[in-house]
Each structure stands twice: as C-alpha cells, then as structure tokens.
Motif scaffolding. Structure first.
Motif, PDB file in Angstrom:
ATOM      1  N   ALA A 203       0.824  -1.213   0.000  1.00 59.52           N
ATOM      2  CA  ALA A 203       0.000   0.000   0.000  1.00 59.52           C
ATOM      3  C   ALA A 203       0.852   1.255   0.000  1.00 59.52           C
ATOM      4  N   ILE A 204       2.095   1.138  -0.507  1.00 60.63           N
ATOM      5  CA  ILE A 204       3.003   2.283  -0.474  1.00 60.63           C
ATOM      6  C   ILE A 204       2.457   3.453  -1.287  1.00 60.63           C
ATOM      7  N   GLY A 205       1.640   3.150  -2.291  1.00 55.58           N
ATOM      8  CA  GLY A 205       1.099   4.225  -3.114  1.00 55.58           C
ATOM      9  C   GLY A 205      -0.235   4.754  -2.638  1.00 55.58           C
ATOM     10  N   ALA A 206      -0.737   4.213  -1.537  1.00 48.99           N
ATOM     11  CA  ALA A 206      -2.050   4.652  -1.057  1.00 48.99           C
ATOM     12  C   ALA A 206      -1.958   6.042  -0.438  1.00 48.99           C
ATOM     13  N   ASN A 207      -2.896   6.894  -0.809  1.00 47.61           N
ATOM     14  CA  ASN A 207      -2.965   8.250  -0.267  1.00 47.61           C
ATOM     15  C   ASN A 207      -1.661   9.005  -0.417  1.00 47.61           C
ATOM     16  N   VAL A 208      -0.989   8.807  -1.541  1.00 49.23           N
ATOM     17  CA  VAL A 208       0.278   9.490  -1.754  1.00 49.23           C
ATOM     18  C   VAL A 208       0.040  10.988  -1.904  1.00 49.23           C
ATOM     19  N   VAL A 209       0.829  11.775  -1.199  1.00 51.66           N
ATOM     20  CA  VAL A 209       0.797  13.228  -1.369  1.00 51.66           C
ATOM     21  C   VAL A 209       1.946  13.582  -2.310  1.00 51.66           C
ATOM     22  N   SER A 210       1.618  13.846  -3.552  1.00 54.05           N
ATOM     23  CA  SER A 210       2.641  14.162  -4.534  1.00 54.05           C
ATOM     24  C   SER A 210       3.109  15.597  -4.355  1.00 54.05           C
ATOM     25  N   MET A 211       4.182  15.950  -5.050  1.00 59.06           N
ATOM     26  CA  MET A 211       4.666  17.327  -5.022  1.00 59.06           C
ATOM     27  C   MET A 211       3.561  18.270  -5.466  1.00 59.06           C
ATOM     28  N   ALA A 212       2.826  17.867  -6.494  1.00 54.39           N
ATOM     29  CA  ALA A 212       1.758  18.716  -7.017  1.00 54.39           C
ATOM     30  C   ALA A 212       0.654  18.905  -5.987  1.00 54.39           C
ATOM     31  N   ALA A 213       0.246  17.806  -5.342  1.00 60.17           N
ATOM     32  CA  ALA A 213      -0.803  17.903  -4.324  1.00 60.17           C
ATOM     33  C   ALA A 213      -0.319  18.699  -3.117  1.00 60.17           C
ATOM     34  N   ALA A 214       0.965  18.554  -2.785  1.00 59.25           N
ATOM     35  CA  ALA A 214       1.519  19.312  -1.667  1.00 59.25           C
ATOM     36  C   ALA A 214       1.491  20.807  -1.967  1.00 59.25           C
ATOM     37  N   ALA A 215       1.730  21.184  -3.222  1.00 53.23           N
ATOM     38  CA  ALA A 215       1.683  22.595  -3.601  1.00 53.23           C
ATOM     39  C   ALA A 215       0.282  23.162  -3.375  1.00 53.23           C
ATOM     40  N   VAL A 216      -0.734  22.386  -3.720  1.00 58.90           N
ATOM     41  CA  VAL A 216      -2.110  22.820  -3.495  1.00 58.90           C
ATOM     42  C   VAL A 216      -2.371  22.999  -2.001  1.00 58.90           C
ATOM     43  N   LYS A 217      -1.911  22.047  -1.182  1.00 59.79           N
ATOM     44  CA  LYS A 217      -2.123  22.122   0.258  1.00 59.79           C
ATOM     45  C   LYS A 217      -1.488  23.372   0.849  1.00 59.79           C
ATOM     46  N   LEU A 218      -0.298  23.717   0.367  1.00 63.54           N
ATOM     47  CA  LEU A 218       0.369  24.924   0.854  1.00 63.54           C
ATOM     48  C   LEU A 218      -0.468  26.160   0.558  1.00 63.54           C
ATOM     49  N   CYS A 219      -1.021  26.219  -0.640  1.00 62.54           N
ATOM     50  CA  CYS A 219      -1.844  27.375  -1.023  1.00 62.54           C
ATOM     51  C   CYS A 219      -3.121  27.447  -0.197  1.00 62.54           C
ATOM     52  N   GLU A 220      -3.687  26.297   0.119  1.00 67.59           N
ATOM     53  CA  GLU A 220      -4.923  26.260   0.898  1.00 67.59           C
ATOM     54  C   GLU A 220      -4.700  26.725   2.331  1.00 67.59           C
ATOM     55  N   ARG A 221      -3.456  26.701   2.781  1.00 63.52           N
ATOM     56  CA  ARG A 221      -3.162  27.218   4.109  1.00 63.52           C
ATOM     57  C   ARG A 221      -3.253  28.748   4.151  1.00 63.52           C
ATOM     58  N   ILE A 222      -3.048  29.379   2.997  1.00 68.02           N
ATOM     59  CA  ILE A 222      -3.043  30.846   2.929  1.00 68.02           C
ATOM     60  C   ILE A 222      -4.405  31.381   2.505  1.00 68.02           C
ATOM     61  N   PHE A 223      -4.996  30.728   1.511  1.00 65.26           N
ATOM     62  CA  PHE A 223      -6.284  31.197   0.984  1.00 65.26           C
ATOM     63  C   PHE A 223      -7.396  30.246   1.415  1.00 65.26           C
ATOM     64  N   GLU A 224      -8.467  30.791   1.894  1.00 62.91           N
ATOM     65  CA  GLU A 224      -9.577  29.959   2.347  1.00 62.91           C
ATOM     66  C   GLU A 224     -10.227  29.182   1.207  1.00 62.91           C
ATOM     67  N   ALA A 225     -10.352  29.842   0.048  1.00 64.24           N
ATOM     68  CA  ALA A 225     -11.020  29.180  -1.083  1.00 64.24           C
ATOM     69  C   ALA A 225     -10.212  29.408  -2.349  1.00 64.24           C
ATOM     70  N   MET A 226      -9.729  28.340  -2.942  1.00 65.36           N
ATOM     71  CA  MET A 226      -8.966  28.450  -4.185  1.00 65.36           C
ATOM     72  C   MET A 226      -9.853  28.904  -5.347  1.00 65.36           C
ATOM     73  N   THR A 227     -11.169  28.793  -5.173  1.00 64.04           N
ATOM     74  CA  THR A 227     -12.085  29.184  -6.260  1.00 64.04           C
ATOM     75  C   THR A 227     -12.022  30.681  -6.545  1.00 64.04           C
ATOM     76  N   GLU A 228     -11.470  31.471  -5.624  1.00 62.96           N
ATOM     77  CA  GLU A 228     -11.388  32.918  -5.814  1.00 62.96           C
ATOM     78  C   GLU A 228     -10.010  33.380  -6.267  1.00 62.96           C
ATOM     79  N   GLN A 229      -9.094  32.432  -6.441  1.00 62.70           N
ATOM     80  CA  GLN A 229      -7.709  32.811  -6.719  1.00 62.70           C
ATOM     81  C   GLN A 229      -7.341  32.614  -8.193  1.00 62.70           C
ATOM     82  N   ARG A 230      -6.391  33.437  -8.618  1.00 66.13           N
ATOM     83  CA  ARG A 230      -5.826  33.315  -9.966  1.00 66.13           C
ATOM     84  C   ARG A 230      -4.465  32.624  -9.851  1.00 66.13           C
ATOM     85  N   VAL A 231      -4.254  31.619 -10.684  1.00 70.07           N
ATOM     86  CA  VAL A 231      -3.043  30.801 -10.595  1.00 70.07           C
ATOM     87  C   VAL A 231      -2.238  30.919 -11.890  1.00 70.07           C
ATOM     88  N   LEU A 232      -0.940  31.168 -11.742  1.00 69.11           N
ATOM     89  CA  LEU A 232      -0.031  31.260 -12.889  1.00 69.11           C
ATOM     90  C   LEU A 232       1.000  30.145 -12.795  1.00 69.11           C
TER      91      LEU A 232
END
Length: 416
Positions: free
Chosen positions: A153-182
């Motif tokens: 189960a080593i691949g179960a619930n893997v937090v990839s670099m990409a998913a980790a980047a999203v998590k970091l942003c969610e710590r700053i902004f309450e809702a990503m639906t209001e943000q512009r991403v470049l």
C-alpha cells in the motif's frame, strides 16, 4: 569493476548546494561521455532531479567520480564532500531499488521518480555508457518498483509534489475558487500541478512558457489561457498563486520583479511555489512580507498526515527489496563465474571429442564394439577425474582436509 552509487540528495544536502550540481537534461549525454572518457569508469548513468543528483557507476575508483562531479560543475570538492554519499555493491543496489520504489523520496511513495529513473537509463543508453551490469540493474530496479507498488500500500494516499503545492496554497487562501493561478513552465511537473489546481476550480488558470505552442496546449487542457514568458514582469501582479518549474540555469523571477508586482497588488499576499532546481525564484524574495515562498524542501512538511498509515507498507516494501537485492547479487556473482564455466565446458568437450575420435577409429578397424565402448568410458572417466585427483594428491598438511571437502562438495560425494 565494482558497482557504486554516488551523489547527494535532499537527505544529505540543502537545496542551495543541490542546485549547483544539477545537470541540465540537454547536457546529460555529453556529461556521461565525458565521465567515461576522462575517468576510469566502464559504465555510468546519472539521475538528476529536484531532490537528487546521483551517479551510478561501474568503477574501482569512486573518489575520481566525485572529483569529476566537482570539476564538471566548477565547484570545489571540499564544498560538496561533506554532503556526498558513496554506496558500494549491495548498498548501491538497495539504494536504487528504494529510490525507484518511492521509499527514499521527500514524499513517501511518490510515483514520479520511477519515470525519472527510466529516463536516466534511456539517456545513458543513448550516450553509450549503459553496459551489461547497469542495464541489468536498471531492468531489475524497474521490476522491483512495480512489485512494490502492486503488492503493497506504499502508493495509497500518496501526497505528490503537485498535491503538496495545493495544500500549501490552501493554508493561505480559504477558497482556491477565488484565486488566480499562474504556472511558469510547461513540463511534466507543471502539468501535474495544473491538474491538481484545476481540480480546485480556481478563478483563472494561466500558463507562461518560452514556447507559446506548449503553453497554449497545456492551458487548453484545463480551460486556461497562455502568455509568453517575456510578459512575466507585466502580468505577474494579476496572480495570487505562482507555481514555477523550468529548466532555466538562472532565476527567472527576481526580487525587483516581485516587489513591483506587490506594489501593483497593493500588498495583497502572493503564494509562490518554486519546484525548480536550480531555483526559478531568487531566494531573496522570501524576505518580502507579503510573499509566501516555498521550495521543494518546504514541501516535505506537508506530508506528515498519512505517514503513519503507510508504515506497514514500508516494512512490506523493504522486505521485498531485501529479497531482490540478494537475487541481483547472486546474478552478479554468477556472471563473474561465467568465464570459468565456459572454460570448464570447453575442456570437457575437448576430452569428449578426443575420446570419441579414438573410439571411431578403433571401430573402423573392426575391433569389438563392446571393448571399444568400455575403453571409451574408461578414457572419459580417467581424463575427467585426473584434475581433481591430482589436486588431492598435491595437497599437504592442513590443506588436505580443505581440498577433500572442496572435492566432495564439487562432485556431491556421499560422506558415508
């Protein structure tokens, strides 16, 4: 020639040093050719990612490979030596198996590293530096990684670099639906990040790249738009999140550019995620009050949740790897014995051919077939046991017991 793994990674060196010894993809082939040309290295492959620069070599002098690495990147060896690791033989094999299986990654179980190792093997093969030993080792490495991922189960619930980047942003902004991403760049990592961010349905998604066609193609997949990289200073202020990962050897987003963007934004916060090695964003940007700058090293702190549930999977994976290391080392040892096996078979066949010719000649003269066959069998027996018998007769003193034991094991003699 012995196998070695040599290099530095996120365990042994900070990003400031890792980026100084990173290889550009387009220069890897020439670097490999130079290594085997200028140092006593028979086979070589290089794995260079944001988290590691590792060289896998068949050589008797790994210290000369470390010296070459420093020379190639124009870095004094004394600066990187404290951070270098050198793993010989079975330790090198185990390391490669663990890396490919995601056990040595900053994010446990992340799947991208396997593709990067396959690319390293392809580049070494294209450069002509992938010999029999490394070719077999890479193939076994890919097989082990596949087994680990399919049976644990080593691949179960893997937090990839990409998913980790999203998590970091969610710590700053309450809702990503209001943000512009470049997104700056259009490579595999940016593609993965774009997929993760697109899942959060941001207000705007834009891709900036040197090649407009690549930017447009990637942006179109996620309903975004594209801009040319040279417009970066002009458009930066529009975005709340900037994720950058290019192959540029120098930073492309400087302190002054970000300061001007913040002024235009009236100091509304920005999250900047730099996934490139060497870094795309000048480190001084981190000193700005309204910028949250994260590098690949920072992403390690995002994966704490879920690690505990994967510990049993790690134990299972390590058990698989241990068994496969022994299997590969057995293949290496057997490979070392091949010349002796061939010589033994050749000698036995020469004896067989000589006795057969003698028997055929006697039969041609009309001699009794039974007598000829008896002489043939005795001749074969005498010649095949001549070497071991002579070896036993020549043994003296303490060597007698050792020689006797060796011959008994070689010929499966009944001790009783």
């Amino acid at each position: 020639m012995q196998l070695f793994a040599l290099g530095l990674n996120h365990h042994s060196a900070p990003i400031s040093l890792r980026e100084r010894v990173a290889f550009q993809p387009e220069g890897l082939g020439e670097a490999l050719a130079q290594l085997v040309r200028e140092r006593p290295v028979r086979e070589a492959a290089i794995l260079s990612t944001c988290n590691r620069t590792e060289l896998y070599c068949a050589t008797e002098q790994p210290e000369l490979v470390a010296d070459w690495l420093a020379d190639y990147h124009r870095v004094e060896l004394k600066h990187i030596s404290p951070h270098l690791f050198t793993l010989p033989g079975d330790a090198a094999v185990r390391h490669m198996f663990r890396v490919a299986s995601g056990l040595d990654s900053m994010v446990l179980g992340e799947p991208q590293i396997l593709g990067q190792m396959k690319q390293a093997a392809r580049q070494a093969e294209a450069a002509g530096t992938l010999g029999t030993l490394l070719h077999k080792l890479f193939q076994r490495t890919f097989s082990v990684a596949k087994e680990v991922r399919s049976t644990t189960a080593i691949g179960a619930n893997v937090v990839s670099m990409a998913a980790a980047a999203v998590k970091l942003c969610e710590r700053i902004f309450e809702a990503m639906t209001e943000q512009r991403v470049l997104f700056v760049g259009a490579g595999e990592m940016i593609e993965l990040c774009a997929a993760h961010f697109a899942g959060c349905t941001p207000r705007q998604l834009t891709v900036a790249n040197r090649t407009p066609a690549r930017a447009e193609a990637l942006a179109a997949r996620f309903g975004g738009d594209a801009v040319s990289l040279d417009r970066l200073p002009e458009v930066l202020a529009r975005y709340d999140v900037v994720v950058s990962c290019t192959a540029s050897p120098l930073p492309i987003i400087g302190l002054g550019m970000v300061e001007r963007a913040l002024k235009a934004r009236r100091h509304r916060p920005m999250v900047m995620v730099d996934l490139a090695v060497p870094r795309d964003i000048e480190s001084e940007v981190d000193s700005l009050d309204d910028v949250f700058l994260y590098t690949v090293d920072d992403l390690a702190h995002v994966v704490e949740s879920g690690l505990g549930s994967r510990q049993q999977a790690v134990l299972d994976a390590e058990a698989i790897i241990s068994g496969q290391v022994l299997s590969f080392l057995h293949w290496v040892e057997a490979r070392d014995a091949v010349p002796a096996i061939r010589a033994l078979r050749s000698q036995a066949d020469a004896v067989r051919q000589s006795e057969l010719e003698r028997a055929l000649a006697r039969l041609a003269r009309g001699e009794d077939p039974a007598s000829v066959l008896d002489a043939l069998s005795q001749g074969l027996t005498n010649k095949l046991i001549h070497g071991p018998t002579q070896y036993l007769n020549r043994a003296e003193g303490a060597q007698v017991a050792e020689a006797t034991e060796l011959v008994r094991r070689l010929f499966n003699l009944d001790r009783s």
